[in-house]
Design a protein around this motif. Sequence first.
Motif, short mmCIF file in Angstrom:
data_model
loop_
_atom_site.label_atom_id
_atom_site.label_comp_id
_atom_site.label_asym_id
_atom_site.label_seq_id
_atom_site.Cartn_x
_atom_site.Cartn_y
_atom_site.Cartn_z
N ALA A 113 25.83 -90.24 12.40
CA ALA A 113 26.77 -89.11 12.35
C ALA A 113 27.62 -89.13 13.61
O ALA A 113 27.27 -89.77 14.61
CB ALA A 113 26.02 -87.79 12.23
N ASN A 114 28.74 -88.45 13.56
CA ASN A 114 29.68 -88.48 14.68
C ASN A 114 30.04 -87.04 15.08
O ASN A 114 30.71 -86.34 14.31
CB ASN A 114 30.93 -89.25 14.27
N PHE A 115 29.59 -86.63 16.27
CA PHE A 115 29.89 -85.31 16.82
C PHE A 115 30.84 -85.44 18.02
O PHE A 115 30.86 -84.58 18.89
CB PHE A 115 28.61 -84.61 17.27
N GLU A 116 31.61 -86.50 18.07
CA GLU A 116 32.46 -86.74 19.24
C GLU A 116 33.44 -85.60 19.47
O GLU A 116 34.06 -85.09 18.54
CB GLU A 116 33.20 -88.07 19.09
N ASN A 117 33.52 -85.21 20.75
CA ASN A 117 34.42 -84.14 21.21
C ASN A 117 34.15 -82.80 20.56
O ASN A 117 35.05 -81.97 20.46
CB ASN A 117 35.89 -84.54 20.98
N SER A 118 32.93 -82.57 20.13
CA SER A 118 32.60 -81.30 19.48
C SER A 118 31.77 -80.41 20.40
O SER A 118 31.10 -80.87 21.31
CB SER A 118 31.84 -81.54 18.17
N ASP A 119 31.83 -79.12 20.13
CA ASP A 119 31.08 -78.10 20.86
C ASP A 119 29.99 -77.59 19.93
O ASP A 119 30.29 -77.01 18.89
CB ASP A 119 32.03 -76.98 21.29
N LEU A 120 28.72 -77.81 20.30
CA LEU A 120 27.60 -77.43 19.44
C LEU A 120 26.87 -76.19 19.96
O LEU A 120 25.65 -76.09 19.88
CB LEU A 120 26.63 -78.61 19.32
N LYS A 121 27.61 -75.25 20.46
CA LYS A 121 27.05 -74.04 21.07
C LYS A 121 26.07 -73.34 20.12
O LYS A 121 26.41 -72.98 19.00
CB LYS A 121 28.20 -73.10 21.44
N LYS A 122 24.85 -73.17 20.60
CA LYS A 122 23.77 -72.46 19.91
C LYS A 122 23.39 -73.06 18.55
O LYS A 122 22.78 -72.39 17.72
CB LYS A 122 24.10 -70.98 19.75
N SER A 123 23.75 -74.31 18.29
CA SER A 123 23.30 -74.95 17.06
C SER A 123 21.89 -75.49 17.25
O SER A 123 21.54 -75.98 18.32
CB SER A 123 24.26 -76.08 16.67
N LEU A 124 21.11 -75.41 16.20
CA LEU A 124 19.71 -75.81 16.24
C LEU A 124 19.56 -77.19 15.60
O LEU A 124 19.83 -77.36 14.41
CB LEU A 124 18.84 -74.79 15.50
N ILE A 125 19.16 -78.15 16.43
CA ILE A 125 18.92 -79.51 15.96
C ILE A 125 17.45 -79.80 16.20
O ILE A 125 17.02 -79.94 17.35
CB ILE A 125 19.82 -80.53 16.69
N GLN A 126 16.69 -79.85 15.12
CA GLN A 126 15.24 -80.01 15.28
C GLN A 126 14.68 -80.88 14.15
O GLN A 126 15.08 -80.73 12.99
CB GLN A 126 14.57 -78.65 15.26
N ASN A 127 13.78 -81.78 14.53
CA ASN A 127 13.17 -82.71 13.60
C ASN A 127 14.25 -83.49 12.84
O ASN A 127 14.14 -83.72 11.64
CB ASN A 127 12.22 -81.99 12.63
N ALA A 128 15.30 -83.86 13.55
CA ALA A 128 16.42 -84.59 12.96
C ALA A 128 16.38 -86.06 13.37
O ALA A 128 15.93 -86.39 14.46
CB ALA A 128 17.74 -83.97 13.40
N ASN A 129 16.87 -86.91 12.50
CA ASN A 129 17.03 -88.32 12.82
C ASN A 129 18.43 -88.48 13.42
O ASN A 129 19.43 -88.31 12.72
CB ASN A 129 16.87 -89.19 11.58
N LEU A 130 18.49 -88.81 14.70
CA LEU A 130 19.75 -88.95 15.42
C LEU A 130 20.00 -90.41 15.80
O LEU A 130 20.72 -90.70 16.76
CB LEU A 130 19.75 -88.07 16.67
N SER A 131 19.45 -91.33 15.04
CA SER A 131 19.64 -92.76 15.31
C SER A 131 21.12 -93.12 15.18
O SER A 131 21.76 -92.78 14.19
CB SER A 131 18.86 -93.61 14.31
#
Length: 172
Positions: A113-131
Amino acid sequence: MQYQNKEFEAETFKDTDLRDASFKNSRFIDCVFENCNLSNVDLDNTKLQDVRFRNCKIQGLDFSKCNDFILTFGFEDSFLSLSIFSDLNLENTDFINCQVHDCDFLNTNLTKANFENSDLKKSLIQNANLSLTSFRNAKNYDIDPNNNFLKKTKFSIPEVISLLNIYDIELE
């Protein structure tokens, strides 16, 4: 215009207020939403295949209610808040130049996935595959390396230091 129980293919929705619309049981294939307000849209059993959201306001959507067969979409220059992406396969999904605030990514496959130049304020990322996921020039993410799978995940300095937030340490 009615959006429920319909099929849309290769259509562009531009400058449209779709607030509180129902996309229930509809199919969107190769569609583009540009400068649209999609707040509180009902996505129950909606099929999204190769759909792009550009400069859109997306608030309160539960993407986990979509039909997950060939679920592919991407976001550019959009504001996403209070939305749910949990339990989905979002491999190769773009969230480029977006504000992704207060969104849930629980048990989500975000490989490549591509989150380039993004603001992830208060987003919950848990038990995720971030490969192979890119967080280059992203900010305000709160990722616990112990509760997510990171392999060749791309980060930028200085924001990568936020990965240490779970530890009670002091940096100087």
